[in-house]
Design a protein around this motif. Structure first.
Motif, PDB file in Angstrom:
ATOM      1  N   ALA A 218       0.813  -1.217   0.000  1.00  0.00           N
ATOM      2  CA  ALA A 218       0.000   0.000   0.000  1.00  0.00           C
ATOM      3  C   ALA A 218       0.848   1.268   0.000  1.00  0.00           C
ATOM      4  CB  ALA A 218      -0.938  -0.002   1.202  1.00  0.00           C
ATOM      5  N   ASP A 219       0.220   2.368  -0.411  1.00  0.00           N
ATOM      6  CA  ASP A 219       0.854   3.679  -0.327  1.00  0.00           C
ATOM      7  C   ASP A 219       0.814   4.215   1.103  1.00  0.00           C
ATOM      8  OD1 ASP A 219       1.169   3.827  -3.168  1.00  0.00           O
ATOM      9  OD2 ASP A 219      -0.948   4.373  -3.327  1.00  0.00           O
ATOM     10  N   ARG A 220      -0.232   3.828   1.820  1.00  0.00           N
ATOM     11  CA  ARG A 220      -0.448   4.345   3.174  1.00  0.00           C
ATOM     12  C   ARG A 220      -1.157   3.276   3.990  1.00  0.00           C
ATOM     13  NH1 ARG A 220      -4.589   7.855   5.459  1.00  0.00           N
ATOM     14  NH2 ARG A 220      -5.684   7.825   3.457  1.00  0.00           N
ATOM     15  N   GLU A 221      -0.912   3.283   5.274  1.00  0.00           N
ATOM     16  CA  GLU A 221      -1.510   2.274   6.143  1.00  0.00           C
ATOM     17  C   GLU A 221      -2.103   2.925   7.381  1.00  0.00           C
ATOM     18  OE1 GLU A 221      -0.160  -1.740   8.671  1.00  0.00           O
ATOM     19  OE2 GLU A 221       1.214  -0.807   7.238  1.00  0.00           O
ATOM     20  N   VAL A 222      -3.286   2.480   7.765  1.00  0.00           N
ATOM     21  CA  VAL A 222      -3.869   2.836   9.053  1.00  0.00           C
ATOM     22  C   VAL A 222      -4.240   1.545   9.755  1.00  0.00           C
ATOM     23  CG1 VAL A 222      -4.770   5.068   8.255  1.00  0.00           C
ATOM     24  CG2 VAL A 222      -6.231   3.027   8.136  1.00  0.00           C
ATOM     25  N   TRP A 223      -4.437   1.598  11.065  1.00  0.00           N
ATOM     26  CA  TRP A 223      -4.828   0.371  11.753  1.00  0.00           C
ATOM     27  C   TRP A 223      -6.019   0.640  12.652  1.00  0.00           C
ATOM     28  CZ3 TRP A 223      -3.948  -0.003  17.162  1.00  0.00           C
ATOM     29  CH2 TRP A 223      -3.061   0.931  17.698  1.00  0.00           C
ATOM     30  N   LEU A 224      -6.815  -0.385  12.797  1.00  0.00           N
ATOM     31  CA  LEU A 224      -8.028  -0.327  13.600  1.00  0.00           C
ATOM     32  C   LEU A 224      -7.778  -1.056  14.911  1.00  0.00           C
ATOM     33  CD1 LEU A 224     -10.201   1.027  11.838  1.00  0.00           C
ATOM     34  CD2 LEU A 224     -11.580  -1.012  12.122  1.00  0.00           C
ATOM     35  N   ARG A 225      -8.189  -0.400  15.994  1.00  0.00           N
ATOM     36  CA  ARG A 225      -8.130  -1.047  17.291  1.00  0.00           C
ATOM     37  C   ARG A 225      -9.374  -0.652  18.069  1.00  0.00           C
ATOM     38  NH1 ARG A 225      -3.310  -0.649  21.867  1.00  0.00           N
ATOM     39  NH2 ARG A 225      -4.160  -2.234  23.275  1.00  0.00           N
ATOM     40  N   ASP A 226     -10.136  -1.644  18.476  1.00  0.00           N
ATOM     41  CA  ASP A 226     -11.371  -1.406  19.233  1.00  0.00           C
ATOM     42  C   ASP A 226     -12.310  -0.451  18.503  1.00  0.00           C
ATOM     43  OD1 ASP A 226     -10.407  -3.064  21.255  1.00  0.00           O
ATOM     44  OD2 ASP A 226      -9.401  -1.407  22.264  1.00  0.00           O
ATOM     45  N   GLY A 227     -12.389  -0.593  17.179  1.00  0.00           N
ATOM     46  CA  GLY A 227     -13.353   0.175  16.397  1.00  0.00           C
ATOM     47  C   GLY A 227     -12.953   1.599  16.098  1.00  0.00           C
ATOM     48  N   VAL A 228     -11.696   1.967  16.361  1.00  0.00           N
ATOM     49  CA  VAL A 228     -11.208   3.325  16.112  1.00  0.00           C
ATOM     50  C   VAL A 228     -10.003   3.255  15.178  1.00  0.00           C
ATOM     51  CG1 VAL A 228     -10.275   5.428  17.152  1.00  0.00           C
ATOM     52  CG2 VAL A 228     -12.022   4.105  18.366  1.00  0.00           C
ATOM     53  N   VAL A 229      -9.937   4.167  14.189  1.00  0.00           N
ATOM     54  CA  VAL A 229      -8.835   4.199  13.229  1.00  0.00           C
ATOM     55  C   VAL A 229      -7.684   5.026  13.797  1.00  0.00           C
ATOM     56  CG1 VAL A 229      -8.106   4.913  10.921  1.00  0.00           C
ATOM     57  CG2 VAL A 229     -10.394   3.964  11.266  1.00  0.00           C
ATOM     58  N   HIS A 230      -6.471   4.472  13.695  1.00  0.00           N
ATOM     59  CA  HIS A 230      -5.268   5.159  14.162  1.00  0.00           C
ATOM     60  C   HIS A 230      -4.299   5.313  13.003  1.00  0.00           C
ATOM     61  CE1 HIS A 230      -6.265   4.570  18.484  1.00  0.00           C
ATOM     62  NE2 HIS A 230      -6.837   3.464  18.017  1.00  0.00           N
ATOM     63  N   SER A 231      -3.598   6.432  12.976  1.00  0.00           N
ATOM     64  CA  SER A 231      -2.563   6.645  11.974  1.00  0.00           C
ATOM     65  C   SER A 231      -1.448   5.646  12.199  1.00  0.00           C
ATOM     66  CB  SER A 231      -2.018   8.073  12.063  1.00  0.00           C
ATOM     67  OG  SER A 231      -0.966   8.259  11.143  1.00  0.00           O
ATOM     68  N   ALA A 232      -0.945   5.075  11.120  1.00  0.00           N
ATOM     69  CA  ALA A 232       0.011   3.971  11.248  1.00  0.00           C
ATOM     70  C   ALA A 232       1.431   4.433  10.954  1.00  0.00           C
ATOM     71  CB  ALA A 232      -0.371   2.827  10.329  1.00  0.00           C
ATOM     72  N   SER A 233       2.004   5.231  11.846  1.00  0.00           N
ATOM     73  CA  SER A 233       3.413   5.583  11.713  1.00  0.00           C
ATOM     74  C   SER A 233       4.251   4.353  12.039  1.00  0.00           C
ATOM     75  CB  SER A 233       3.776   6.729  12.660  1.00  0.00           C
ATOM     76  OG  SER A 233       3.545   6.348  14.001  1.00  0.00           O
ATOM     77  N   ALA A 234       5.499   4.370  11.615  1.00  0.00           N
ATOM     78  CA  ALA A 234       6.346   3.185  11.761  1.00  0.00           C
ATOM     79  C   ALA A 234       6.483   2.758  13.220  1.00  0.00           C
ATOM     80  CB  ALA A 234       7.733   3.465  11.156  1.00  0.00           C
ATOM     81  N   ASP A 235       6.656   3.723  14.130  1.00  0.00           N
ATOM     82  CA  ASP A 235       6.845   3.343  15.525  1.00  0.00           C
ATOM     83  C   ASP A 235       5.567   2.778  16.132  1.00  0.00           C
ATOM     84  OD1 ASP A 235       5.716   5.869  15.272  1.00  0.00           O
ATOM     85  OD2 ASP A 235       6.368   6.504  17.261  1.00  0.00           O
ATOM     86  N   VAL A 236       4.416   3.347  15.737  1.00  0.00           N
ATOM     87  CA  VAL A 236       3.139   2.838  16.240  1.00  0.00           C
ATOM     88  C   VAL A 236       2.895   1.422  15.740  1.00  0.00           C
ATOM     89  CG1 VAL A 236       0.629   3.110  16.127  1.00  0.00           C
ATOM     90  CG2 VAL A 236       2.076   5.093  16.556  1.00  0.00           C
TER      91      VAL A 236
END
Length: 246
Positions: A218-236
């Motif tokens: 992908a060009d960009r990635e986000v991740w879902l946790r407990d129904g909320v979208v979080h920005s997926a920086s490398a450290d996160v």
């Protein structure tokens, strides 16, 4: 924060924008205020553990399911306010959907499965089958044109499903674990075929996956946790990977 991130924070310039989505099934909250944007021509991966709400998010963004609260916009259209007929039109034309197990119609041949969206949109059978054959060839599945889903391998079926999703040349494709039922080689071939074709067409792809190797396309990635979208920086993402393994 780069220009894309600034736009994503407000939804400006997005092909599809979701803000504050909530969706419950009984007492289970699948989405709890999820917000995300998909831009034209972008490949966006949505990752997260099982039960995090990934598939529900895809269903809301593609108009398969209506959110209980929040807003999903496509252009100037609010999907939550559209009649079922208009949502069906979007799914037949502007949106393409690929599921983990293809969900091809078992009674139809591969050719007829791919032609179906065109027929539903009003195209005559002859031209629809001709275009369907061209798309099967594009995905290396022309040899399976006369086969039914039960006669094909998982990789072959998924290539047919990709052809069906893209035959209408949609603005966005929603892919829900499209390689989850395939071995690594077949999965890589399917992903390469999907993303190469999408980039050629300028089609946006929202890719649901739990596989970091697939998300890397992908060009960009986000991740879902407990129904909320979080920005997926490398450290996160690194911390989330450690949490999952632990």
């Amino acid at each position: 924060m780069n220009a894309r991130d600034e736009e994503s924070s407000s939804g400006v310039g997005a092909l599809i924008s979701a803000r504050g989505l909530r969706k419950s099934y009984g007492k289970t909250e699948a989405l709890r205020g999820a917000s995300v944007d998909l831009h034209a021509g972008e490949i966006l991966a949505v990752t997260g553990t099982s039960g995090s709400g990934k598939s529900t998010l895809l269903h809301c963004l593609s108009g398969i399911t209506r959110a209980d609260d929040g807003v999903v916009t496509y252009g100037k259209e609010d999907l939550g306010l559209l009649p079922d007929q208009r949502l069906s039109e979007l799914r037949r034309g502007a949106f393409g959907v690929v599921f983990q197990f293809g969900q091809l119609i078992p009674e139809l041949t591969a050719l007829d499965n791919v032609a179906l969206p065109l027929l539903l949109a009003g195209m005559r059978r002859g031209p629809a089958q001709q275009k369907a054959g061209e798309w099967l060839e594009r995905f290396g599945a022309r040899g399976q044109a006369g086969l039914r889903p039960g006669e094909m391998s998982g990789g072959q079926s998924q290539r047919v499903a990709l052809a069906r999703a893209l035959v209408t040349e949609p603005k966005a494709v929603f892919a829900d674990e499209p390689t989850g039922a395939l071995d690594s080689l077949a999965g890589e071939q399917v992903m390469t075929a999907l993303l190469h074709t999408a980039r050629d067409m300028g089609t946006a792809v929202l890719l649901i996956t739990h596989d970091a190797q697939i998300a890397a396309y992908a060009d960009r990635e986000v991740w879902l946790r407990d129904g909320v979208v979080h920005s997926a920086s490398a450290d996160v993402l690194a911390r989330e990977a450690v949490r999952r393994e632990g």
